[in-house]
Enzyme design. Structure first.
Site, PDB file in Angstrom:
ATOM      1  N   GLU A 164       0.788  -1.226   0.000  1.00  0.00           N
ATOM      2  CA  GLU A 164       0.000   0.000   0.000  1.00  0.00           C
ATOM      3  C   GLU A 164       0.827   1.287   0.000  1.00  0.00           C
ATOM      4  O   GLU A 164       0.768   2.068   0.953  1.00  0.00           O
ATOM      5  CB  GLU A 164      -0.940   0.011   1.214  1.00  0.00           C
ATOM      6  CG  GLU A 164      -1.874  -1.176   1.249  1.00  0.00           C
ATOM      7  CD  GLU A 164      -2.989  -1.034   2.283  1.00  0.00           C
ATOM      8  OE1 GLU A 164      -2.965  -0.060   3.045  1.00  0.00           O
ATOM      9  OE2 GLU A 164      -3.883  -1.882   2.295  1.00  0.00           O
ATOM     10  N   GLU A 357      -5.429  -8.754   0.719  1.00  0.00           N
ATOM     11  CA  GLU A 357      -6.115  -8.469   1.992  1.00  0.00           C
ATOM     12  C   GLU A 357      -7.588  -8.227   1.720  1.00  0.00           C
ATOM     13  O   GLU A 357      -7.950  -7.523   0.775  1.00  0.00           O
ATOM     14  CB  GLU A 357      -5.587  -7.184   2.663  1.00  0.00           C
ATOM     15  CG  GLU A 357      -4.271  -7.329   3.356  1.00  0.00           C
ATOM     16  CD  GLU A 357      -3.800  -6.015   3.977  1.00  0.00           C
ATOM     17  OE1 GLU A 357      -4.641  -5.176   4.371  1.00  0.00           O
ATOM     18  OE2 GLU A 357      -2.577  -5.834   4.037  1.00  0.00           O
TER      19      GLU A 357
HETATM   20  C1  GCO Z   1      -3.712  -1.651   5.546  1.00  0.00           C
HETATM   21  C2  GCO Z   1      -2.697  -2.641   5.900  1.00  0.00           C
HETATM   22  C3  GCO Z   1      -3.127  -3.500   7.040  1.00  0.00           C
HETATM   23  C4  GCO Z   1      -4.317  -3.043   7.835  1.00  0.00           C
HETATM   24  C5  GCO Z   1      -5.612  -3.532   7.235  1.00  0.00           C
HETATM   25  C6  GCO Z   1      -6.840  -3.073   7.987  1.00  0.00           C
HETATM   26  O1  GCO Z   1      -4.466  -1.875   4.618  1.00  0.00           O
HETATM   27  O2  GCO Z   1      -3.809  -0.631   6.213  1.00  0.00           O
HETATM   28  O3  GCO Z   1      -2.188  -3.381   4.874  1.00  0.00           O
HETATM   29  O4  GCO Z   1      -1.952  -3.443   7.769  1.00  0.00           O
HETATM   30  O5  GCO Z   1      -4.244  -3.475   9.128  1.00  0.00           O
HETATM   31  O6  GCO Z   1      -5.729  -3.077   5.940  1.00  0.00           O
HETATM   32  O7  GCO Z   1      -6.932  -1.684   7.986  1.00  0.00           O
END
Ligand code: GCO
Length: 455
Positions: A164, A357
């Protein structure tokens, strides 16, 4: 309707180093920008990752938990502060040993290791020199990448360069919600570029060390906006194409320069950078949780505040409240957005995809059953996951080459600025005792993986 997934589809869960490891002062680890940020009042309740889930000490039983779940793969991140723990010094053997144990421990349990090389815990000594505002950071992170790849080699199934970069740039330099939280809108753009550069250099470092065996990837959290066409187009340009186009096509869109003309001159893009950035990758990772609703407004450009986050180049866009239901994060639940995003990215960029994710923060309650066992009945999380799996399966039916799906997260953990207040895990963590309790969603996911289908 039953959605089925192929035998070689990778079902997994994801975590990140600072969110689970704890042990921040052990075995030579140096401080990261997230240690500093969390210790200086930027997180809810002053929570820090000092202990987190204590994965650093409990990794063996946590890997057993993964084996019980039956996952094909596990996505975790390597903490640069454990490896390059002394500025300019030799790599720290204890750090390398730790991650080698994780990789070997996964392989011994028949689980494919998916390594994220950078999930936001930049060493503070690099943060002190400007972090991602400093071009040199990209080169230091690439050196670290070579060290990790040399050690872990082709035991790793997939090396993911960055997680990200939208967050490491816009939320970290434009906004204030992530480390270092500068809140200087236009400074997002040099950070965007240096992260892109790091990605390209990291790809080259991995390939030079391990050859063609392991897959190369990067994980983006593309912003899927709905709303009026101009606002959607601009959001896409600033949030998505600022990464996708240089990485996958080798250029920044002219429109991006035009839209940000008053904010920065992009002179930090040097001759040859785009060739460095544009490296072949095997799969593109997408983190998907929700969508946003945007519209053009009459307000002037930055520095007008925009929604919760400072988003330079989008100063004339309004973020509207989305239709519910919403998760505990306040994010709307929109499984069709996942389908639409997968179809769109495949159509435009023609690269195989992985959902790296997806998951939901819920108001989880630990209950003690009549027989004395503990449980968490998280029906809402199961419903969320089921609907998103179905959306992904629909995209696959339409021809999208989706290779895997990683639930965020294996266990409750340190949710960045929200500290421990948000629980995303399919395993409940009691932070007092570090006891793990698989939630109903864990058992549900276990059955999904075993049957390779979602009913
Ligand atoms: C993000 C990260 C994760 C977060 C998840 C929930 O997307 O911020 O990759 O570390 O914990 O997405 O917010």
């Amino acid at each position: 309707m039953t959605a089925t997934f192929p035998e070689d589809f990778l079902f997994g869960t994801a975590t990140a180093s600072y969110q689970i490891e704890g042990a921040v002062n052990e075995d030579g680890r140096c401080p990261s920008i997230w240690d500093t940020f969390s210790h200086t009042g930027h997180t809810l309740n002053g929570d820090t990752g000092d202990v987190a889930c204590d994965f650093y000490h409990r990794w063996e039983s946590d890997l057993d938990l993964l084996a019980d779940l039956g996952v094909d793969a596990y996505r975790f991140s390597v903490a640069m502060p454990r490896i390059m723990s002394v500025e300019g010094g030799e790599p720290n053997p204890a750090g390398l040993d730790f991650y080698e144990r994780i990789v070997d421990g996964l392989l011994a349990r028949g689980i494919k290791p998916i390594v994220t090389l950078y999930h936001w815990d930049l060493p503070q000594y690099l943060g002190d020199k400007g972090g991602w505002l400093n071009r040199d950071t990209a080169y230091r992170v690439a050196e670290y990448t070579a060290v990790v790849a040399r050690r872990l080699g082709d035991r790793v199934h997939t090396y993911t360069t960055l997680n990200e970069p939208w967050c490491s740039s816009y939320l970290s330099f434009g906004g204030t919600e992530q480390a270092p939280g500068l809140g200087e809108g236009p400074l997002s753009f040099p950070a965007v570029h240096h992260l892109n550069l790091a990605h390209g250099l990291m790809c080259q470092a991995v390939r030079a060390e391990v050859g063609e065996g392991p897959e190369l990837s990067v994980t983006l959290n593309l912003q899927f906006a709905r709303g009026d066409a101009d606002a959607v187009h601009r959001t896409d340009l600033i949030a998505n194409r600022a990464f996708l186009d240089p990485m996958l096509r080798g250029y920044y869109p002219d429109e991006l320069f035009a839209a940000t003309r008053d904010l920065c001159d992009w002179s930090f893009v040097k001759d040859g950078d785009l060739e460095q950035i544009h490296q072949p990758i095997d799969v593109l990772g997408l983190n998907y949780y929700s969508t946003s609703l945007v519209t053009m407004s009459e307000r002037p450009q930055f520095p007008q505040p925009v929604c919760a986050t400072t988003f330079p180049g989008c100063g004339d866009i309004d973020w509207l409240p989305t239709e519910g239901p919403h998760t505990e994060m306040g994010w709307n639940i929109d499984p069709d957005g996942l389908h639409d995003l997968l179809v769109r990215v495949w159509d435009e960029y023609r690269v195989p995809l992985v959902v790296t994710e997806n998951g939901m923060a819920c108001k989880d309650e630990l209950v003690v059953e009549p027989d004395g066992t503990k449980a968490v009945h998280d029906a809402d999380r199961i419903d969320y996951l089921r609907r998103h799996f179905e959306a992904a399966a629909r995209a696959m039916d339409e021809g999208v080459p989706l290779r895997g799906y990683f639930v965020w997260s294996l266990m409750d953990n340190f949710e960045w600025a929200f500290g421990y207040s948000k629980r995303f895990g399919i395993t409940y963590v009691d932070y007092e005792t570090q006891e793990r309790t698989p939630k109903d969603s864990f058992n549900w996911y276990h059955d999904v993986i075993r049957s390779r289908s979602v009913a």
